[in-house]
Design a protein around this motif. Structure first.
Motif, PDB file in Angstrom:
ATOM      1  N   MET A 102       0.846  -1.195   0.000  1.00 10.40           N
ATOM      2  CA  MET A 102       0.000   0.000   0.000  1.00 10.40           C
ATOM      3  C   MET A 102       0.877   1.238   0.000  1.00 10.40           C
ATOM      4  SD  MET A 102      -1.329  -0.044   3.968  1.00 10.40           S
ATOM      5  CE  MET A 102      -2.049  -1.670   3.766  1.00 10.40           C
ATOM      6  N   GLU A 103       0.291   2.361  -0.412  1.00 11.32           N
ATOM      7  CA  GLU A 103       0.990   3.644  -0.387  1.00 11.32           C
ATOM      8  C   GLU A 103       0.666   4.350   0.932  1.00 11.32           C
ATOM      9  OE1 GLU A 103      -0.201   5.790  -3.884  1.00 11.32           O
ATOM     10  OE2 GLU A 103       0.147   4.052  -5.167  1.00 11.32           O
ATOM     11  N   ILE A 104       1.706   4.735   1.656  1.00 12.32           N
ATOM     12  CA  ILE A 104       1.537   5.368   2.962  1.00 12.32           C
ATOM     13  C   ILE A 104       2.046   6.798   2.912  1.00 12.32           C
ATOM     14  CG2 ILE A 104       2.259   5.341   5.380  1.00 12.32           C
ATOM     15  CD1 ILE A 104       2.526   2.327   5.161  1.00 12.32           C
ATOM     16  N   THR A 105       1.261   7.707   3.472  1.00 15.37           N
ATOM     17  CA  THR A 105       1.664   9.107   3.578  1.00 15.37           C
ATOM     18  C   THR A 105       1.390   9.569   5.006  1.00 15.37           C
ATOM     19  OG1 THR A 105       1.097   9.553   1.265  1.00 15.37           O
ATOM     20  CG2 THR A 105       1.278  11.447   2.726  1.00 15.37           C
ATOM     21  N   PHE A 106       2.322  10.316   5.577  1.00 14.70           N
ATOM     22  CA  PHE A 106       2.117  10.848   6.923  1.00 14.70           C
ATOM     23  C   PHE A 106       2.225  12.363   6.900  1.00 14.70           C
ATOM     24  CE2 PHE A 106       3.879  12.183  11.126  1.00 14.70           C
ATOM     25  CZ  PHE A 106       2.747  11.899  11.876  1.00 14.70           C
ATOM     26  N   VAL A 107       1.193  13.016   7.427  1.00 13.42           N
ATOM     27  CA  VAL A 107       1.160  14.469   7.594  1.00 13.42           C
ATOM     28  C   VAL A 107       1.177  14.746   9.085  1.00 13.42           C
ATOM     29  CG1 VAL A 107      -0.165  16.573   7.202  1.00 13.42           C
ATOM     30  CG2 VAL A 107      -0.125  14.785   5.443  1.00 13.42           C
ATOM     31  N   ASN A 108       2.145  15.519   9.563  1.00 17.66           N
ATOM     32  CA  ASN A 108       2.282  15.712  11.006  1.00 17.66           C
ATOM     33  C   ASN A 108       1.251  16.679  11.577  1.00 17.66           C
ATOM     34  OD1 ASN A 108       3.215  18.368  10.610  1.00 17.66           O
ATOM     35  ND2 ASN A 108       5.359  17.762  10.656  1.00 17.66           N
ATOM     36  N   LYS A 109       1.320  16.907  12.887  1.00 16.06           N
ATOM     37  CA  LYS A 109       0.290  17.705  13.561  1.00 16.06           C
ATOM     38  C   LYS A 109       0.321  19.167  13.158  1.00 16.06           C
ATOM     39  CE  LYS A 109       3.129  18.277  17.745  1.00 16.06           C
ATOM     40  NZ  LYS A 109       3.190  18.007  19.193  1.00 16.06           N
ATOM     41  N   GLU A 110       1.427  19.614  12.524  1.00 16.01           N
ATOM     42  CA  GLU A 110       1.490  20.979  11.999  1.00 16.01           C
ATOM     43  C   GLU A 110       0.969  21.057  10.574  1.00 16.01           C
ATOM     44  OE1 GLU A 110       4.311  19.806  13.738  1.00 16.01           O
ATOM     45  OE2 GLU A 110       3.640  20.908  15.522  1.00 16.01           O
ATOM     46  N   ASP A 111       0.356  19.976  10.091  1.00 16.46           N
ATOM     47  CA  ASP A 111      -0.200  19.887   8.735  1.00 16.46           C
ATOM     48  C   ASP A 111       0.875  19.912   7.658  1.00 16.46           C
ATOM     49  OD1 ASP A 111      -2.713  19.775   9.815  1.00 16.46           O
ATOM     50  OD2 ASP A 111      -3.178  21.884   9.487  1.00 16.46           O
ATOM     51  N   VAL A 112       2.068  19.423   7.985  1.00 13.65           N
ATOM     52  CA  VAL A 112       3.172  19.378   7.032  1.00 13.65           C
ATOM     53  C   VAL A 112       3.343  17.954   6.518  1.00 13.65           C
ATOM     54  CG1 VAL A 112       5.669  19.666   6.743  1.00 13.65           C
ATOM     55  CG2 VAL A 112       4.360  21.341   8.057  1.00 13.65           C
ATOM     56  N   PHE A 113       3.438  17.807   5.210  1.00 22.70           N
ATOM     57  CA  PHE A 113       3.652  16.516   4.569  1.00 22.70           C
ATOM     58  C   PHE A 113       5.082  16.073   4.909  1.00 22.70           C
ATOM     59  CE2 PHE A 113       4.011  14.392   0.091  1.00 22.70           C
ATOM     60  CZ  PHE A 113       4.008  13.154   0.681  1.00 22.70           C
ATOM     61  N   GLN A 114       5.198  15.027   5.730  1.00 22.64           N
ATOM     62  CA  GLN A 114       6.487  14.673   6.314  1.00 22.64           C
ATOM     63  C   GLN A 114       7.088  13.381   5.747  1.00 22.64           C
ATOM     64  OE1 GLN A 114       6.674  15.187  10.599  1.00 22.64           O
ATOM     65  NE2 GLN A 114       8.089  13.473  10.828  1.00 22.64           N
ATOM     66  N   TYR A 115       6.254  12.441   5.275  1.00 17.39           N
ATOM     67  CA  TYR A 115       6.802  11.129   4.864  1.00 17.39           C
ATOM     68  C   TYR A 115       5.883  10.431   3.882  1.00 17.39           C
ATOM     69  CZ  TYR A 115       7.779   6.105   5.118  1.00 17.39           C
ATOM     70  OH  TYR A 115       8.022   4.796   4.796  1.00 17.39           O
ATOM     71  N   TYR A 116       6.505   9.685   2.952  1.00 22.96           N
ATOM     72  CA  TYR A 116       5.755   8.703   2.165  1.00 22.96           C
ATOM     73  C   TYR A 116       6.679   7.522   1.899  1.00 22.96           C
ATOM     74  CZ  TYR A 116       8.201  10.216  -2.122  1.00 22.96           C
ATOM     75  OH  TYR A 116       9.146  10.517  -3.072  1.00 22.96           O
ATOM     76  N   ASN A 117       6.100   6.341   1.718  1.00 26.55           N
ATOM     77  CA  ASN A 117       6.929   5.157   1.485  1.00 26.55           C
ATOM     78  C   ASN A 117       7.170   4.929   0.002  1.00 26.55           C
ATOM     79  OD1 ASN A 117       4.345   4.272   0.820  1.00 26.55           O
ATOM     80  ND2 ASN A 117       4.651   2.232   1.665  1.00 26.55           N
ATOM     81  N   ASP A 118       8.137   4.068  -0.295  1.00 34.23           N
ATOM     82  CA  ASP A 118       8.488   3.750  -1.677  1.00 34.23           C
ATOM     83  C   ASP A 118       8.004   2.349  -2.024  1.00 34.23           C
ATOM     84  OD1 ASP A 118       9.740   6.044  -2.624  1.00 34.23           O
ATOM     85  OD2 ASP A 118      11.620   5.552  -1.632  1.00 34.23           O
ATOM     86  N   ALA A 119       6.716   2.092  -1.862  1.00 30.09           N
ATOM     87  CA  ALA A 119       6.168   0.772  -2.146  1.00 30.09           C
ATOM     88  C   ALA A 119       6.318   0.433  -3.620  1.00 30.09           C
ATOM     89  CB  ALA A 119       4.698   0.700  -1.736  1.00 30.09           C
ATOM     90  N   VAL A 120       6.119   1.435  -4.494  1.00 31.89           N
ATOM     91  CA  VAL A 120       6.275   1.255  -5.942  1.00 31.89           C
ATOM     92  C   VAL A 120       6.924   2.522  -6.492  1.00 31.89           C
ATOM     93  CG1 VAL A 120       4.298  -0.289  -6.214  1.00 31.89           C
ATOM     94  CG2 VAL A 120       3.966   2.189  -6.388  1.00 31.89           C
ATOM     95  N   PRO A 121       7.500   2.481  -7.701  1.00 30.14           N
ATOM     96  CA  PRO A 121       8.045   3.701  -8.307  1.00 30.14           C
ATOM     97  C   PRO A 121       6.964   4.766  -8.451  1.00 30.14           C
ATOM     98  CG  PRO A 121       8.748   1.752  -9.519  1.00 30.14           C
ATOM     99  CD  PRO A 121       7.715   1.295  -8.545  1.00 30.14           C
ATOM    100  N   THR A 122       7.371   6.024  -8.456  1.00 29.92           N
ATOM    101  CA  THR A 122       6.421   7.132  -8.501  1.00 29.92           C
ATOM    102  C   THR A 122       5.452   7.019  -9.667  1.00 29.92           C
ATOM    103  OG1 THR A 122       8.054   8.588  -7.475  1.00 29.92           O
ATOM    104  CG2 THR A 122       6.209   9.651  -8.586  1.00 29.92           C
TER     105      THR A 122
END
Length: 438
Positions: free
Chosen positions: A322-342
């Protein structure tokens, strides 16, 4: 020279172009009166003259764009702008795409005109096939827009230019909607009401050509004055993930970079300095500060209910289906995983998006929905949101979850988004299966 005088002069120059004068013939007069005026100011003046009762056309302004592009190149004579003409540079590719897209517009116009003038069924059938092919090519403008929105805009925001991307993205979405109407009109009304098809196409084409004007005479000029060579290199590196409209890069842009191989001397474990005083000599010893220690990615550490190294944790996250994205409590896009090429992602992510406010990562028309989701998750009104949709073009059944992330004390720490294609699970038609039998 006052602004109204400049506008009058600009009008005269544009009318000369309209009546056949070459851009080279007015270059000197243009430079004499517009040196020091920003790309944005000139472009806004040009835009004011288009559509007014002047007889000045979009094509006239596009001709003058070359004139003031030359002016800005001379005004900021330097290493960065020269690169923009090299094959493979994002700016050159962007302009080549616009040229190819405008050529497609012209072909569609001719096909629609011919279709309306003939009643021969066989000829109309061939013209219909040709129109479908050309609309398919034209639809590739989506790739052009995505690169602009996902790669150009984040860098602009990094330099403090927040407003232009928001406005332009909003107009992009309006153009997308107009194209959807034009495409549906072609499918439903070509044989019964070709004049309506032409009308719907022109409604799109007018706004589309206007956006080309804004891109080339406003957006690119601002970017060329602002972005560094490193910015363009990063954009060039990430561009293939979104693809190109009609054209393909003929070569990879590799600018000349000077290397400086001066190596710093290794600091000694301890250094000293002798200072002379009236009463004698004072020796001061000191220990130099060590550089930041290299992060240990291999040693296992306490992690959740067991032990993992940083390297293992990274591999595990990248192997999740699966594709995972994490946005922190300041609403900043902080992380995504490399499950597949972009280029294979359901929702493409690139390194340039890291550090952006989550609101800037979405089209303006989606902002109200994004804000509602984040407000509800932050407040505790909801713990998660789920949605799903079928993507017929990619054969996917996409399932999306937005989940609030809270710490042991229940404090909100951000939002986790996970996206997966559940079409393979949806297609399961047996109650039992083992790939390896006993």
């Amino acid at each position: 020279m006052k602004d109204d005088q400049r506008i009058q002069l600009l009008k005269e120059l544009l009318l000369e172009l309209h009546h056949g004068a070459s851009p080279e013939s007015i270059q000197e007069r243009f430079e004499a009166h517009f040196t020091g005026v920003s790309a944005l100011e000139i472009s806004l003046m040009e835009h004011e003259l288009i559509g007014a009762d002047t007889g000045i056309t979009f094509e006239d302004v596009m001709k003058l764009c070359d004139v003031h592009a030359n002016l800005f190149k001379k005004a900021v004579q330097g290493v960065e702008l020269a690169d923009a003409e090299h094959p493979g540079h994002p700016v050159k590719l962007f302009k080549e795409e616009n040229l190819a897209l405008r050529a497609t517009l012209l072909r569609i116009r001719r096909l629609l005109e011919t279709y309306a003038e003939t009643s021969d069924d066989e000829v109309r059938a061939e013209l219909s096939k040709g129109l479908e092919r050309q609309y398919g090519l034209l639809g590739q403008f989506e790739r052009h827009y995505r690169r602009k929105e996902e790669l150009f805009f984040p860098v602009m925001e990094g330099y403090g230019h927040d407003a232009p991307p928001k406005v332009m993205w909003g107009v992009d979405d309006q153009i997308r909607d107009l194209f959807a109407v034009a495409k549906q009109s072609l499918q439903d009304k070509l044989s019964s009401n070709p004049s309506q098809v032409r009308e719907d196409f022109e409604a799109f084409a007018v706004e589309f050509e206007s956006m080309i004007f804004k891109e080339e005479s406003i957006l690119l000029m601002i970017l060329l004055e602002t972005f560094t060579q490193d910015d363009w290199l990063k954009i060039a590196e990430e561009s293939p993930a979104f693809g190109y409209a009609i054209i393909q890069p003929s070569q990879v842009w590799q600018p000349h970079r000077e290397g400086f191989g001066v190596e710093k001397a290794e600091p000694t474990a301890e250094q000293s300095q002798i200072i002379e005083t009236p009463d004698g000599y004072l020796t001061i010893s000191f220990q130099p500060k060590e550089g930041q220690q290299k992060l240990d990615r291999q040693t296992a550490q306490a992690f959740g209910k067991g032990y993992l190294s940083l390297e293992q944790a990274d591999l595990i996250l990248n192997h999740l289906p699966m594709e995972i994205t994490f946005v922190n409590k300041e609403d900043v896009f902080q992380y995504y995983n490399d499950a597949v090429p972009t280029e294979e992602m359901i929702f493409p992510r690139t390194p340039s998006q890291i550090g952006r406010n989550v609101e800037l990562c979405h089209p303006p028309k989606l902002l109200p929905k994004v804000k509602r989701i984040f407000t509800a998750l932050r407040s505790g009104e909801k713990d998660k949101f789920e949605m799903w949709f079928k993507s017929e073009s990619r054969g996917q059944f996409v399932h999306v979850t937005y989940k609030a992330v809270r710490d042991a004390q229940g404090e909100f720490q951000g939002v986790l988004e996970y996206v997966q294609d559940i079409a393979p699970y949806w297609a399961i038609d047996t109650d039992f299966y083992r790939e390896i039998e006993d």
